[in-house]
Design an enzyme around this catalytic site. Sequence first.
Site, PDB file in Angstrom:
ATOM      1  N   LYS A   4      -0.111  -3.487  -3.586  1.00  0.00           N
ATOM      2  CA  LYS A   4      -1.427  -3.407  -2.944  1.00  0.00           C
ATOM      3  C   LYS A   4      -1.624  -2.031  -2.311  1.00  0.00           C
ATOM      4  O   LYS A   4      -2.693  -1.439  -2.411  1.00  0.00           O
ATOM      5  CB  LYS A   4      -1.569  -4.522  -1.896  1.00  0.00           C
ATOM      6  CG  LYS A   4      -1.712  -5.901  -2.529  1.00  0.00           C
ATOM      7  CD  LYS A   4      -1.656  -7.033  -1.524  1.00  0.00           C
ATOM      8  CE  LYS A   4      -1.717  -8.378  -2.252  1.00  0.00           C
ATOM      9  NZ  LYS A   4      -1.534  -9.529  -1.368  1.00  0.00           N
ATOM     10  N   GLN A  48      -0.509 -10.860   4.836  1.00  0.00           N
ATOM     11  CA  GLN A  48       0.233 -11.376   3.680  1.00  0.00           C
ATOM     12  C   GLN A  48       0.906 -12.701   4.026  1.00  0.00           C
ATOM     13  O   GLN A  48       1.630 -12.802   5.028  1.00  0.00           O
ATOM     14  CB  GLN A  48       1.274 -10.336   3.221  1.00  0.00           C
ATOM     15  CG  GLN A  48       2.047 -10.720   1.981  1.00  0.00           C
ATOM     16  CD  GLN A  48       1.191 -10.768   0.713  1.00  0.00           C
ATOM     17  OE1 GLN A  48       0.134 -10.154   0.616  1.00  0.00           O
ATOM     18  NE2 GLN A  48       1.638 -11.506  -0.271  1.00  0.00           N
ATOM     19  N   ASP A  71      -9.458 -11.360   1.747  1.00  0.00           N
ATOM     20  CA  ASP A  71      -8.799 -12.442   1.012  1.00  0.00           C
ATOM     21  C   ASP A  71      -9.754 -13.622   0.786  1.00  0.00           C
ATOM     22  O   ASP A  71      -9.488 -14.504  -0.025  1.00  0.00           O
ATOM     23  CB  ASP A  71      -7.607 -12.975   1.830  1.00  0.00           C
ATOM     24  CG  ASP A  71      -6.277 -12.410   1.385  1.00  0.00           C
ATOM     25  OD1 ASP A  71      -6.123 -12.134   0.181  1.00  0.00           O
ATOM     26  OD2 ASP A  71      -5.392 -12.263   2.248  1.00  0.00           O
TER      27      ASP A  71
HETATM   28  N1  GUN Z   1       0.436 -14.690  -0.643  1.00  0.00           N
HETATM   29  C1  GUN Z   1       0.370 -15.063  -1.929  1.00  0.00           C
HETATM   30  N2  GUN Z   1      -0.837 -14.760  -2.448  1.00  0.00           N
HETATM   31  C2  GUN Z   1      -1.549 -14.190  -1.447  1.00  0.00           C
HETATM   32  C3  GUN Z   1      -2.864 -13.658  -1.371  1.00  0.00           C
HETATM   33  O1  GUN Z   1      -3.642 -13.652  -2.308  1.00  0.00           O
HETATM   34  N3  GUN Z   1      -3.200 -13.131  -0.146  1.00  0.00           N
HETATM   35  C4  GUN Z   1      -2.371 -13.141   0.905  1.00  0.00           C
HETATM   36  N4  GUN Z   1      -2.818 -12.632   2.051  1.00  0.00           N
HETATM   37  N5  GUN Z   1      -1.145 -13.614   0.857  1.00  0.00           N
HETATM   38  C5  GUN Z   1      -0.739 -14.141  -0.318  1.00  0.00           C
END
Ligand code: GUN
Length: 236
Positions: A4, A48, A71
């Site tokens: 990311k 996350q 998100d």
């Molecule tokens: N953990 C697994 N997938 C995701 C996601 O799409 N966003 C976030 N913030 N954490 C995750």
Amino acid sequence: MRNKERACEECGIYSEKYELSAKTSKEELLSLIETLNKKNSISGILVQLPIPKHIDEETIINAIAPQKDVDAFHPVNVGKIMVGNYDFVPCTPAGVMELIKESGIDVSGKECVIVGRSNIVGKPQAMLLLHQNGTVTICHSKTKNLEEKTKQADILVAAVGIPNFIKGNMIKEGAVVIDVGINRMDNGKLCGDVEFETAEKAAGAITPVPGGVGPMTIAMLMKNTVKAAILNKTQQ
Ligand code: GUN
């Protein structure tokens, strides 16, 4: 998170990463979110998941300003997706929709079966497919005769988090199979929720793991972030 961060660099998006200790208190995390909510140079916030068990995930998600929630996990954004009038689309389901669109697949009237009912993938995926007039079935751990359901699917989305769970004999001939699973095996290799070797014989189109939905998820995060920047600018 590394991917990311790299994607932000590639897109020219300024990013800040806060690597907190697993012992961080709820108050400390909430305080950081509050600071970022108010910070004008920050358009989007992503916590996350999963977070350590001593911190309630819902409390944390609810603390993120909805207009910075790239998100789309905040209940305000979840509700907007439900009614079909949304700013942000959850990144993984959005990536799946983009793959379907770019492959020239028309969802309208198709039998869409999703295996998995998580808030991150299964539930929003169902809404996005429904908005495009798919006939949607969500399957989960209590579903009876799963194979009967998956065999009906013109579009099958596997988001169950179990390696190689969907086998070729569970797939209708010519179906579109989208594998959202990213499972780390004991040998360190990544593996999807679909048993690719058997599934590809039945499927008309299929996504690999790694390399299918994963990179799309990050691309959609970048898209949401740009959207958030525009949204926050007009609201300042
Ligand atoms: N953990 C697994 N997938 C995701 C996601 O799409 N966003 C976030 N913030 N954490 C995750």
